[in-house]
Design an enzyme around this catalytic site. Structure first.
Site, mmCIF file in Angstrom:
data_model
loop_
_atom_site.group_PDB
_atom_site.id
_atom_site.type_symbol
_atom_site.label_atom_id
_atom_site.label_comp_id
_atom_site.label_asym_id
_atom_site.label_seq_id
_atom_site.Cartn_x
_atom_site.Cartn_y
_atom_site.Cartn_z
ATOM 1 N N HIS A 36 0.823 -1.210 0.000
ATOM 2 C CA HIS A 36 0.000 0.000 0.000
ATOM 3 C C HIS A 36 0.860 1.264 0.000
ATOM 4 O O HIS A 36 1.946 1.300 0.573
ATOM 5 C CB HIS A 36 -0.927 0.012 1.207
ATOM 6 N N ASP A 37 0.378 2.269 -0.697
ATOM 7 C CA ASP A 37 0.979 3.608 -0.728
ATOM 8 C C ASP A 37 2.328 3.672 -1.431
ATOM 9 O O ASP A 37 3.033 4.673 -1.310
ATOM 10 C CB ASP A 37 1.103 4.188 0.687
ATOM 11 N N GLY A 88 5.045 -1.480 2.180
ATOM 12 C CA GLY A 88 4.255 -0.275 2.054
ATOM 13 C C GLY A 88 5.086 0.996 2.065
ATOM 14 O O GLY A 88 6.186 1.040 2.622
#
Length: 263
Positions: A122-123, A140
């Site tokens: 994520h991100d 992430g």
């Protein structure tokens, strides 16, 4: 050319498909997905979440794009995955959406070549013209600059930044930020040299290469503290105007570093 959807594919109401999109057998496209013109989705692909895919991408079978982030803090917020144009995404690749603890967006740029079994947490924020070999794993919040080559089974710790024009060797385990233009290998990774051949192939002139080599020497070969090396690199600005953008790229990378520079 008309959009082509295999009769066994599931396109949920609300999904938006552009012109000349192809969706293969048994693929599932969620209701918040947007796919740009000319993109090909292979068989058995699952695209979920608020996912936007640009033009002329090719996604191979069994990829999973836009699933919920692997983060215990995630509570179902409407976060996003954005993929640019002309990317090649091979088998069993997994890209997750972002989290509200960061910008809420996982982003992939343009013209990237992403091989099988790659995971972006994520991100993550990826630039353009990146080559990622099989089984590379990004935790992430990782940032990867333009024209990076990640060797097979490279592992990158969360929040790390990989500068533009970096190359990593097979099996590199990276836990700190890697400055632009460098080659790194090992577990734990170490900077082994300068990506000179890659820069030559991209048309860097001898004058630019000379300045980049000087930055490498100041950072890794002269025994300087990081602060002293950073000041000496900043002082190179204006000495070879053609290379000022390269010096700026390095100094901006230093300013953005949060995990410390791999030395």
């Amino acid at each position: 050319m008309a959009t082509t959807i295999h009769p066994t594919a599931v396109i949920e109401p609300g999904a938006q498909l552009g012109d000349s999109v192809t969706v293969g057998a048994y693929s599932v496209i969620g209701p918040k997905v947007r796919i740009g013109d000319g993109t090909t989705i292979g068989p058995h692909v699952v695209i979920q979440g608020r996912t936007t895919i640009g033009r002329d991408n090719r996604v191979f079978q069994f990829a999973s794009l836009g699933a919920a982030p692997q983060d215990k803090k995630y509570k179902g917020e409407d976060t996003e995955l954005v993929i640019g144009d002309r990317n090649l995404i091979r088998e069993f690749v997994t890209f997750n959406t972002g989290t509200v603890q960061d910008g809420g967006v996982t982003r992939v740029g343009n013209d990237n070549w992403i091989m099988a079994y790659v995971h972006f947490g994520h991100d993550c924020q990826l630039g353009d013209h990146i080559t990622i070999s099989n089984s590379v794993q990004l935790a992430g919040h990782v940032t990867v600059g333009d024209w990076v080559t990640l060797g097979g089974v490279t592992l990158i710790h969360q929040f790390c930044k990989i500068g533009s024009h970096v190359m990593t060797g097979m099996g590199s385990a990276i836990a700190q930020d890697v400055p632009p233009f460098m080659i790194t290998t090992g577990a734990p990774a170490e900077v082994r040299g300068l990506n000179s051949e890659g820069l030559r192939r991209r048309g860097f002139s001898p004058e630019r290469l000379a300045v980049i080599k000087q930055m490498h020497k100041l950072l890794y070969r002269q025994g300087l503290t990081f602060d002293a090396a950073r000041e000496a690199i900043a002082a190179l600005a204006g000495t070879v105007p053609e290379a000022d953008g390269d010096v700026a790229l390095m100094t901006q990378f230093f300013a953005a570093s949060t995990r410390g520079i791999l030395r």
